[in-house]
Each structure stands twice: as C-alpha cells, then as structure tokens.
Design an enzyme around this catalytic site. Structure first.
Site: not given
Length: 290
Positions: A142-144
């Site tokens: 969902a978030h790098l």
C-alpha cells in the site's frame, strides 16, 4: 420538459444520445440555461472515446486493479468504484455549474469520464511507482515508503495497523510488542531503516501479534494510541458498532440500510420508500406542464 429543466444528464453509449435527437450542441443552442452532463467511459475526445466501458474494465485500464489485492495478482476492487466515482464527479460538477448559472444566467456542457476519475484517484500510485517491481511492491504494501502491516492474530482475526512516525514505532515496540530493546535498536529506529529491513520488521510484528487474541491486541493498540483497524467482511460491517442505519420502505417490506454519509447539525432527516418502476411518472409530467 427541457424548457423548464435545470439539468439534462445522460450516460448512454457514445453517440447514442445524438441519434435520439438530443445532441449536446443542439441542446446548448435551443436551451442556453440548461446544464448538460454526459457521463461515459472515456469522455468525448481521445483515442478511446468510442469504446464501451464497464466498471471492471476501467479498473483494469486505469491501473486500479494493479494496486489492489496481494502481490501474487491484480484484483478488482469489490465495490464499483468507477461507477460511483463518476457519479460523484458529475454531481460535484453539476453543483458548480448551477452556482455559476446563478451568476451568469448561462448553462454549461459537462463531460465526466470514468477513466479520468480513476486516473485522478491513482495519482499517488502513478507518481510513487516506476516499473513492474515498484508496482508489485505498491500493491502488496500500500505504501512504498512506510511500514504498514496486516497481521493475523491468535484467534484468526486480521488486524491492520499503520505506523506514521518513528515515535509511534517506539510506542508500538515497547507497549504492544513488549520489546524495549527493539524500540531502541538503531537498525529499526527510523522508517528508512525499517523499510530496508522489511522482512525482519514484518516478522517481529507478526510474531508478537500472532501470540495475542484480538481483544488483547486491540486493547494494547488503543492504549498505545496506534492507528489500527480490523479487516472486516460485509458480515462484520453489518454488525459494526459504529455503523449508522436508516429504515426505508421497499417492495419487499421495511429495509434497514446504511445511512448516508453526510450528517446535518440540528436536523433529523426522513427518507421515503424505494419507488416502484413508473410510480412518479405522472407526477413528474405534471410538474413540467405547469
């Protein structure tokens, strides 16, 4: 009807409304105060303008499916977000056009496409990802650039948590994971270091969560003021303690229904029953005959 109407909205396949005699150009000329809103898959211009479109197809074309699901494969969002988003965008644009008409007296022609709406929603993912490997990481995490976990606890429930700062990480490590040494370890002290060591960081969190039942874990997370949520299905949503409901009539009898999102201070709203097909036809015709 068009003489008295404020808004004409249509979402037929490309070119269909013109064949029926309601070309946008003709409506604008004959009814200059009319607001004409056309909703389509890809808009009026561009290489895909003539294509038919459905929610699932737009999710694929706009990249939504590529960042949904697990790392093993893309997946469709389980709610028709392209259809709903297009409706919301049309509603917003129509309201803006009505306000403008109140000042100028002129109507407007609005084109809203499902693809444009989803491309707008995908901005963060499009900027954050470069190439296939980055896209896979985005989908699975969902978030790098942040640590975010979905972990199954001892009694089978799934809990999702998000750590937004290094201070929150220290609170999580000490008060939830019960590991003061981890809270002080420089290898995990900053988000950059934790992202470098994702596998080990994930393993530490999973091991601690897996040893707790959902009630015990929820209490620890709430006490430590960590952002978290349960991964619920439709059944859990139906029984959710925070869910507001309204009662509406339907052809099958009274129906308990999730309440609309907007709440109005000092006002209790009532909602009529779901209308039968054609129930209000004559009433609408009479309104425009006045």
């Amino acid at each position: 009807m068009l003489e008295k109407a404020d808004v004409f909205i249509q979402n037929l396949k490309p070119g269909a409304v013109a064949k029926l005699g309601f070309a946008v150009e003709r409506l604008r000329k004959d009814y200059p105060r009319l607001i004409v809103c056309s909703v389509s898959g890809y808009g009026d211009t561009g290489p895909y303008a003539a294509r038919k479109a459905y929610d699932m197809l737009i999710q694929a074309e706009a990249g939504v499916a590529s960042v949904t699901g697990g790392p093993e494969a893309p997946a469709r969002v389980g709610v028709s977000v392209c259809d709903i988003g297009a409706g919301m965008n049309a509603y917003e644009a129509i309201l803006e056009a009505l306000i403008a008409r109140g000042r100028t007296g002129r109507g407007a022609a609005i084109s809203v496409s499902m693809f444009d709406g989803m491309a707008d929603w995908m901005t963060t993912a499009a900027v954050a990802t470069r190439g296939r490997r980055a896209a896979e990481a985005y989908r699975s995490r969902a978030h790098l650039d942040r640590t975010l976990w979905r972990v199954q606890v001892k009694d089978g429930a799934d809990i999702l948590i998000s750590i937004q700062s290094d201070r929150e990480w220290r609170e999580l490590a000490e008060k939830v994971l019960g590991d003061k040494a981890l809270a002080a370890d420089p290898n995990f002290a900053t988000n950059i270091e934790r992202v470098k060591r994702r596998a080990e960081t994930d393993g530490r969190v999973a091991a601690a969560f897996g040893a707790l039942g959902v009630d015990a874990l929820v209490e620890k997370l709430a006490t430590a003021d960590i952002a978290f949520g349960r991964v619920n299905g439709p059944g859990e949503l139906a029984r959710h303690p925070h869910l507001r409901r309204i009662m509406i009539g339907s052809l099958g009898g009274p129906l308990s229904y999730p309440a609309p999102a907007a709440q109005w201070a000092g006002e209790t709203r009532t909602y009529g029953p779901v209308p039968a097909a054609g129930e209000h036809t004559e009433k609408i015709r009479a309104e425009f005959k006045r």
